[in-house]
Design an enzyme around this catalytic site. Structure first.
Site, PDB file in Angstrom:
ATOM      1  N   SER A  33       0.794  -1.230   0.000  1.00  0.00           N
ATOM      2  CA  SER A  33       0.000   0.000   0.000  1.00  0.00           C
ATOM      3  C   SER A  33       0.824   1.275   0.000  1.00  0.00           C
ATOM      4  O   SER A  33       0.408   2.273  -0.569  1.00  0.00           O
ATOM      5  CB  SER A  33      -0.942   0.010   1.203  1.00  0.00           C
ATOM      6  OG  SER A  33      -0.203   0.006   2.401  1.00  0.00           O
ATOM      7  N   HIS A  69      -4.663  -3.286  -3.002  1.00  0.00           N
ATOM      8  CA  HIS A  69      -4.183  -2.332  -4.025  1.00  0.00           C
ATOM      9  C   HIS A  69      -3.958  -2.984  -5.376  1.00  0.00           C
ATOM     10  O   HIS A  69      -3.418  -2.359  -6.285  1.00  0.00           O
ATOM     11  CB  HIS A  69      -2.913  -1.640  -3.529  1.00  0.00           C
ATOM     12  CG  HIS A  69      -3.189  -0.812  -2.328  1.00  0.00           C
ATOM     13  ND1 HIS A  69      -3.660   0.476  -2.404  1.00  0.00           N
ATOM     14  CD2 HIS A  69      -3.142  -1.124  -1.010  1.00  0.00           C
ATOM     15  CE1 HIS A  69      -3.867   0.933  -1.182  1.00  0.00           C
ATOM     16  NE2 HIS A  69      -3.564  -0.008  -0.313  1.00  0.00           N
ATOM     17  N   LYS A 104     -11.266   0.722  -2.795  1.00  0.00           N
ATOM     18  CA  LYS A 104     -10.172   1.318  -3.572  1.00  0.00           C
ATOM     19  C   LYS A 104     -10.552   1.310  -5.052  1.00  0.00           C
ATOM     20  O   LYS A 104     -11.472   2.009  -5.427  1.00  0.00           O
ATOM     21  CB  LYS A 104      -8.875   0.631  -3.202  1.00  0.00           C
ATOM     22  CG  LYS A 104      -8.496   1.141  -1.806  1.00  0.00           C
ATOM     23  CD  LYS A 104      -7.437   0.433  -1.058  1.00  0.00           C
ATOM     24  CE  LYS A 104      -7.353   1.096   0.322  1.00  0.00           C
ATOM     25  NZ  LYS A 104      -6.764   0.246   1.339  1.00  0.00           N
TER      26      LYS A 104
HETATM   27  C1  LIG Z   1      -7.023   0.102   2.812  1.00  0.00           C
HETATM   28  C2  LIG Z   1      -6.458  -1.210   3.189  1.00  0.00           C
HETATM   29  C3  LIG Z   1      -7.145  -2.085   4.026  1.00  0.00           C
HETATM   30  C4  LIG Z   1      -8.396  -1.685   4.743  1.00  0.00           C
HETATM   31  O1  LIG Z   1      -9.479  -1.605   3.887  1.00  0.00           O
HETATM   32  P1  LIG Z   1     -10.687  -0.625   4.245  1.00  0.00           P
HETATM   33  O2  LIG Z   1     -11.780  -1.093   3.390  1.00  0.00           O
HETATM   34  O3  LIG Z   1     -10.204   0.746   3.892  1.00  0.00           O
HETATM   35  O4  LIG Z   1     -10.958  -0.757   5.701  1.00  0.00           O
HETATM   36  C5  LIG Z   1      -6.615  -3.336   4.249  1.00  0.00           C
HETATM   37  N1  LIG Z   1      -5.443  -3.687   3.704  1.00  0.00           N
HETATM   38  C6  LIG Z   1      -4.736  -2.856   2.914  1.00  0.00           C
HETATM   39  C7  LIG Z   1      -3.448  -3.308   2.337  1.00  0.00           C
HETATM   40  C8  LIG Z   1      -5.213  -1.584   2.657  1.00  0.00           C
HETATM   41  O5  LIG Z   1      -4.498  -0.753   1.921  1.00  0.00           O
END
Ligand SMILES: *Cc1c(COP(=O)(O)O)cnc(C)c1O
Length: 396
Positions: free
Chosen positions: A189, A217, A248
């Protein structure tokens, strides 16, 4: 009461002194490549909305239809008041997309990691984490009570050393044998680099461990149809637990697990963040399902092409050497927290929004500008970003 506020204010002063103080910036526009703060427009290079789906007409229409048919709220936990159809449609779409037997959705990615890991592991088990895994996985590991070991980022030799240790430490506890779970991300990330998934799969099989891969991601942006890195490398069916977020590239909100029917049935029975939490609202599930459809379409293909064209163009203009293939994340690592905060402020003066990522999101002294690109950017936006970055004294 006063002493409570005084204590918190002391702690806040401390954060400010370390350049670690954070605050919310109110946005008065939808999320997109142009956002509005305090009546001013900014070019946005901060979002994980890599394909520009968060404000896409198809996702909005799907959410509106779901609200009209199923209402705004979810009522209760799915095990208590019944499980709304849009959640089942989303899960069926997800299992087909990821080519797994089954899928389960949670209200966030964070809740997904916490619910899943704590359901699977207990104090007799071992969890082995890549040094750079997301906070949700770290928190889940701690909460599970399992023994935690950390391997150096993407370092297969270190992972193998930890697996050897875990195999020796494995004790036959009374009820069942101890398990070892390896957890990593596919596209990381904050660095945008990729895990050597094929080799990690081979290692976990050699030592009889389980593997959990967080594709937060990669889903939507990496590999054919945006199926993610595991699918791209042909190892999806050898990974016990695939997780990710709907918030995302998929443009909505929520989290998912993909894997076997047994895994999903077990989580429905044991994942506390699933059982003891109100179901995701129908609008979010319907928007995410529309996002899954979109990323696999011809339009999705075109959006990924545009996204990678922007990153290619950016890389050809600046010597960052940080961008990796198959990722929309380009970190400019500056080290010092103050330097990162100052660089982000200078960019804001030029109406460009890039976050200064600092501890605890990354290690102390590893502060950075985290640039994220979107298919929605225009070539002129990339040129504008390059121009602005060159005005900063970053040696680019
Ligand atoms: C953003 C993210 C999460 C958490 O997801 P949300 O839906 O935002 O709670 C988990 N793992 C990674 C690698 C992330 O970047």
């Amino acid at each position: 009461m006063n002493s409570f506020a005084d204590e918190l204010n002391r702690r806040l002063v401390d954060l400010r002194e370390q350049n670690l103080f954070r605050e919310l910036r109110r946005v008065d526009s939808p999320q997109g490549v142009r956002i509005e703060f305090g009546g001013q427009a900014f070019l946005n290079f901060s979002s994980n909305d890599y394909l520009g789906l968060a404000n896409h007409p198809a996702l909005k229409a799907a959410a509106i239809r779901a609200v009209e048919k199923f209402g705004a709220g979810a009522g209760a936990s799915r095990l208590v008041c019944g499980s709304l159809a849009p959640l089942h449609e989303l899960e069926e779409a997800f299992a087909a997309f990821k080519q797994t037997e089954a899928a389960l959705t949670f209200s966030t990615g964070y809740a997904t990691a916490v619910g899943t890991i704590t359901a699977l592991l207990g104090k007799d088990d071992v969890i082995i984490l890549d040094k750079l895994v997301h906070a949700s996985i770290v928190d889940a590991a701690r909460l599970s009570g399992a023994k935690i070991r950390v391997f150096a980022h993407n370092d297969l030799d270190d992972l193998e050393a930890k697996l050897k240790w875990a195999n020796l430490a494995k004790t036959e506890s009374g009820k069942r044998k101890a398990e070892i779970l390896v957890a990593t991300e596919s596209i990381f990330s904050m660095d945008g680099d990729a895990a050597p998934l094929r080799e990690i799969v081979a290692l976990k099989e050699k030592y009889g461990a389980w593997l959990m891969v967080d594709e937060a991601h990669a889903t939507g942006v990496t590999g054919k149809h945006g199926r993610g890195l595991a699918s791209e490398l042909g190892v999806g069916n050898r990974i016990e637990i695939q997780m990710g977020t709907l918030g995302k590239a998929l443009g909505a909100s929520g989290g998912y697990i993909c894997g076997s029917r047994a895994l999903v049935d077990f989580l429905i029975n044991r994942a506390r963040s699933f059982i003891f939490s109100t179901a995701p609202v129908p609008a979010a599930a319907a928007a995410a399902a529309a996002g899954i459809q979109l990323v696999q379409s011809v339009e999705g293909e075109r959006l990924r092409k545009e996204l990678y064209a922007h990153i290619g163009e950016f890389n050809s203009k600046l010597k960052t050497q940080n961008s990796k293939l198959g990722s929309a994340i380009v970190p400019l690592i500056l080290g010092d927290e103050e330097r990162a905060v100052a660089a982000a402020a200078k960019l804001r003066e030029q109406n460009i929004f890039v976050p200064a990522i600092r501890y605890p999101t990354v290690a102390r002294g590893a502060a950075r500008l985290r640039l994220t690109f979107s298919a929605g950017h225009l070539p002129a936006d990339i040129a504008e970003l390059v121009r602005a970055l060159k005005t900063l004294d970053l040696g680019l």
